[in-house]
Write a protein that holds these residues in place. Structure first.
Motif, PDB file in Angstrom:
ATOM      1  N   LYS A 161      50.877  47.986  43.183  1.00 44.11           N
ATOM      2  CA  LYS A 161      49.792  48.956  43.375  1.00 44.11           C
ATOM      3  C   LYS A 161      49.007  48.618  44.633  1.00 44.11           C
ATOM      4  O   LYS A 161      48.803  47.448  44.960  1.00 44.11           O
ATOM      5  CB  LYS A 161      48.862  48.954  42.155  1.00 44.11           C
ATOM      6  CG  LYS A 161      47.793  50.031  42.211  1.00 44.11           C
ATOM      7  CD  LYS A 161      46.969  50.048  40.929  1.00 44.11           C
ATOM      8  CE  LYS A 161      45.932  51.172  40.959  1.00 44.11           C
ATOM      9  NZ  LYS A 161      45.124  51.212  39.720  1.00 44.11           N
ATOM     10  N   GLU A 164      45.479  48.607  45.982  1.00 47.10           N
ATOM     11  CA  GLU A 164      44.074  48.675  45.608  1.00 47.10           C
ATOM     12  C   GLU A 164      43.163  48.536  46.832  1.00 47.10           C
ATOM     13  O   GLU A 164      41.964  48.244  46.696  1.00 47.10           O
ATOM     14  CB  GLU A 164      43.746  47.590  44.578  1.00 47.10           C
ATOM     15  CG  GLU A 164      44.480  47.774  43.257  1.00 47.10           C
ATOM     16  CD  GLU A 164      44.083  46.740  42.212  1.00 47.10           C
ATOM     17  OE1 GLU A 164      43.284  45.828  42.553  1.00 47.10           O
ATOM     18  OE2 GLU A 164      44.577  46.836  41.070  1.00 47.10           O
ATOM     19  N   SER A 178      50.852  53.611  43.303  1.00 42.43           N
ATOM     20  CA  SER A 178      51.723  52.461  42.981  1.00 42.43           C
ATOM     21  C   SER A 178      53.183  52.878  43.085  1.00 42.43           C
ATOM     22  O   SER A 178      53.508  54.070  43.065  1.00 42.43           O
ATOM     23  CB  SER A 178      51.426  51.931  41.575  1.00 42.43           C
ATOM     24  OG  SER A 178      51.661  52.929  40.597  1.00 42.43           O
TER      25      SER A 178
END
Length: 420
Positions: free
Chosen positions: A82, A84, A115
């Protein structure tokens, strides 16, 4: 000296002193260090922005344990990566020791908050107590330029055997001392397949037959298996020569050669950290798998051979070991052979000796007194003066005798020696 001259001298001294002080001060000033160069990004890797904003690559768990899997079985696990961070995350596949697949995305970019799946697949080729495989993922995250994703587990043979040698497809029959058939029952089973079928069993010798039946739920639990069969190997002494033997049972199954048809390799769920021997296997190209069981035995029948002192004789394998000796001297040994089951003297109807320079002689002991047995003296010799030669475990010399005994029509002696 007038006042004006004194004043001029004092002014000159002060000027010189100031010049010296300024010169010292300039000597202590260091030149400004050049600004550090931005480290060059290695070729083939995503470029990292020198100023930001930056992405942030996050993998929840970078290690996955498959637990126990079968040799030849392909299993996969999806790692979730993912972003972030505040900028698009660029990813590139680096070195891998297994199959690594990145899910489809536009130009290998992961938008902030999005993601991707990274799938690692492994197919073990041989049993391994512990295996570990790694894939490297390169990113443009300055804090995570390289991500290491790992899969691990244990690889066992797809099919296991239970017999006299645990886990081994080598089964031993009881000694055949009479004309009655002997048998041995072993098991073939798996903990990886819900079911498989035995299509048939072929024997390498007519005198060796077999029959099989599915294991009961209690038997499956005992061997920790999902599916399996018991196989009974049966040998008829009337169709075996006297001596040791090793034959084969080929178990034909419906197990496909490829254990990973589409859709079966996607997942293999075990909790993180879940912890969970060699079969002879053959398969036709693209066809089902066959498994070979080695069946050994010893047919003594009504014949018992006893060595004299210092002679190395193996009654189970019927092998005579002469050891090492000088070729120019040769070697001769004597054995005693006791015969039961007939009142007629034992006669050699025919004999086959290999190599042909071996000398063999059988002589009846008329002084031996017994109501049920006869004694014969066997003499075997390697003549002196022969060229040096070696007969080892893979190329034993042989003495095959055809006799008039109804229950010992053929006697096979094997000989091992090295002449130097």
């Amino acid at each position: 000296m007038n006042l004006r001259a004194v004043t001029a001298i004092i002014a000159l001294v002060i000027a010189l002193a100031g010049t010296v002080w300024l010169g010292r001060g300039n000597g202590d000033i260091q030149p400004a260090a050049p600004a550090p160069k931005q480290a060059e990004t290695p070729k083939g890797r995503p470029k990292i922005s020198p100023t930001g904003p930056y992405p942030k690559a996050v993998v929840d768990k970078s290690l996955y344990n498959f637990g126990s899997m079968a040799v030849g079985q392909s299993l996969s696990h999806n790692f979730i990566l993912k972003n972030e961070g505040e900028a698009p995350l660029e990813v590139q596949k680096g070195d891998t020791t297994c199959k690594c697949t990145l899910s489809e995305m536009k130009e290998n970019m992961v938008a902030p908050g999005e993601s991707i799946k990274i799938e690692l697949t492994w197919t073990p080729k041989s049993p391994q107590q512990n295996f570990g495989q790694t894939a490297t993922i390169y990113t443009n995250d300055p804090e995570n330029k390289e991500l290491k994703l790992q899969i691990e587990g244990m690889a066992n043979n797809l099919i296991a055997f239970t017999g006299d040698y645990e886990g081994s497809p080598h089964w031993s029959l009881p000694t055949m001392a009479t004309t009655d058939p002997v048998s041995f029952t072993g098991k073939i089973h798996t903990k990886y397949l819900d079911e498989f079928k035995i299509l048939g069993i072929e024997s390498s010798k007519p005198g060796l037959t077999s029959k099989f039946k599915p294991l009961t739920p209690e038997e499956l639990k005992e061997v920790d298996a999902k599916c399996g069969y018991s196989i009974e190997a049966i040998a008829d002494p009337k169709q075996f020569s006297l001596g040791g033997f090793t034959e084969r049972l080929t178990v034909k199954t419906d197990i496909p050669a490829d254990l990973a048809p589409p859709g079966t390799e996607e997942t293999h769920d075990h909790p993180e950290g879940h912890d969970h021997k060699h079969d002879h296997e053959h398969a036709e190209p693209g066809g089902p798998r066959n498994f070979v069981i080695q069946v050994s035995g010893n047919h003594t029948g009504p014949i018992r051979i006893v060595p004299t002192f210092g002679v190395h004789w193996n009654p189970q394998s019927m092998v005579l070991n002469l050891g090492e000796f000088p070729a120019k001297e040769g070697k001769t040994v004597i054995l005693s052979m006791f015969v039961e089951g007939t009142e007629q003297p034992l006669e050699i109807v025919d004999q086959e000796i290999s190599p042909d320079f071996l000398e063999f002689e059988m002589k009846k002991d008329d002084k031996f007194e017994s109501k049920t047995k006869q004694r014969y003296e066997l003499k075997l010799a390697v003549p002196a003066g022969m060229s040096p030669v070696s007969f080892g475990k893979t190329n034993l010399a042989k003495v095959k005798l055809q006799t008039n005994h109804p229950d010992a029509k053929e006697i096979l002696l094997r000989v091992q020696f090295i002449s130097l």
